[in-house]
Design an enzyme around this catalytic site. Sequence first.
Site, PDB file in Angstrom:
ATOM      1  N   ARG A 150       0.798  -1.233   0.000  1.00 17.40           N
ATOM      2  CA  ARG A 150       0.000   0.000   0.000  1.00 17.40           C
ATOM      3  C   ARG A 150       0.829   1.280   0.000  1.00 17.40           C
ATOM      4  NH1 ARG A 150      -3.635  -2.596  -2.541  1.00 17.40           N
ATOM      5  NH2 ARG A 150      -5.154  -3.742  -1.290  1.00 17.40           N
ATOM      6  N   SER A 185     -12.944 -12.246  -1.497  1.00 14.94           N
ATOM      7  CA  SER A 185     -12.256 -10.999  -1.795  1.00 14.94           C
ATOM      8  C   SER A 185     -10.761 -11.291  -1.720  1.00 14.94           C
ATOM      9  CB  SER A 185     -12.650  -9.935  -0.767  1.00 14.94           C
ATOM     10  OG  SER A 185     -11.722  -8.880  -0.820  1.00 14.94           O
TER      11      SER A 185
HETATM   12  N1  ARG Z   1      -6.251  -8.371   6.183  1.00 15.31           N
HETATM   13  C1  ARG Z   1      -5.163  -8.141   5.291  1.00 15.31           C
HETATM   14  C2  ARG Z   1      -4.593  -6.776   5.518  1.00 15.31           C
HETATM   15  O1  ARG Z   1      -5.267  -5.931   6.013  1.00 15.31           O
HETATM   16  C3  ARG Z   1      -5.517  -8.407   3.863  1.00 15.31           C
HETATM   17  C4  ARG Z   1      -6.483  -7.485   3.205  1.00 15.31           C
HETATM   18  C5  ARG Z   1      -6.736  -7.996   1.844  1.00 15.31           C
HETATM   19  N2  ARG Z   1      -7.618  -7.232   1.062  1.00 15.31           N
HETATM   20  C6  ARG Z   1      -8.554  -7.806   0.297  1.00 15.31           C
HETATM   21  N3  ARG Z   1      -9.250  -7.065  -0.476  1.00 15.31           N
HETATM   22  N4  ARG Z   1      -8.784  -9.087   0.342  1.00 15.31           N
HETATM   23  O2  ARG Z   1      -3.467  -6.540   5.216  1.00 15.31           O
END
Ligand code: ARG
Length: 423
Positions: free
Chosen positions: A93, A174
């Site tokens: 990110r 997801s």
């Molecule tokens: N829980 C993880 C994080 O916050 C993964 C998030 C994944 N996002 C998704 N759209 N599946 O880093």
Amino acid sequence: MRKVILAYSGGLDTSVAVAWLRETMDADVVTLTVDVGGGSLREGVQRRAISAGASRAYVLDARERFVLDYCFPALQANALYQGVYPLATALARPLIAQLLVEVAQREGADAVAHGCTGKGNDQVRFDVAVHALDPSLEVIAPMRIGMGLSRDQEIEYAQARGIEVPITKASPYSIDQNIWGRSIETGVLEDPWTAPPADVYQWTVDPGKAPSVPAEVTIGFEGGIPVSLDGLRLSPVDLVDQLSALAGAHGVGRIDHVEDRLIGIKSREVYEAPAAVTLFAAHRALEGLTLSKEQLRFNRLVGDELAQATYDGLWFNALHRDLRDYVRSSQRVVTGEVRLRLDHGSLAVVGRRSDLSLYDRALATYEADDAFDHASAVGFIKIFGLPLRTEAARQGSAWAWTNALVDKLPASVVSAEPSGTPS
Ligand code: ARG
């Protein structure tokens, strides 16, 4: 007309977001797709972005920068969120946020946008990172401000506007993926008691169906950075990709846990991170050989702090930066090789060596050539135990709060006959 740079995956949500931003905000939309590996770059993204109404579509290959500047520093720190999650999504990110800011500055945009919902961690990571880099930019998240459409509504919305709908069948999950790992949530996984169905996993084989012959791999490190597999020097991206394929083929790298999100809810998360899981085990083993016990103990604190801050989207804060500098410095002696065995989903370190090893066989051995001075242990223990003897003398011995045990344990006692033979 305002100009917005949208982080664009090429999926249905962000394709709809292009049109939505144009129509609702009267915005000129430029898309940015960042290839962070692991199949994150979808075919035809630029064509799809333009078909959705973007005026320009950037694709940047950031795989090497991602591995070198984000994944490997996290590996050097042994940064695992809540002790298990190698942070694949969280690490990507800040990099994507930086690239959004750079493209916004080049394009003279006044805002950036992303497709995150208002319930997850990723929105926080994007918003916080963008504002740390350029406080003048507005961050727009269509999903948070009214674009919340169901999948069917999104398909209808897209078709009504001639937007190319990705042909991929709707996944029941997801998913976010990059070279460091695959994150899977929602669907049947929302019941933490339900075992992950087979279709959750794409990078790792079912450990029960792994090859019957285990694999062995040797990973070479320089300064805490992996540089070779089985003696062959590889580029960072190739090394991670090849190790991912190997470990995944042996069922290594599955993680299933309940995780504490930043916004205060618990969430059931499944990850596949075959390369990361293998590299963490190897790296820790090499640290065990090359770092002092004080370094190992202190680095655990630093690793936990960095994991939390990375998870929480604080990559660009000052403490994070200074801790990364500390970690990099602490890694200067973490050079050597680690041998691992991959066997039906299990991973075992079976050997490690280093020219800078602190392990001294002459001191450790129980054989005759032992160089350790046994007699000097007496003086050491006398000083080491001194505070306890002082406590016992001044405040009473530990016997005062210890329960006698001998009479309470099933016991067998044999006495010698006066002649010396047992009866
Ligand atoms: N829980 C993880 C994080 O916050 C993964 C998030 C994944 N996002 C998704 N759209 N599946 O880093």
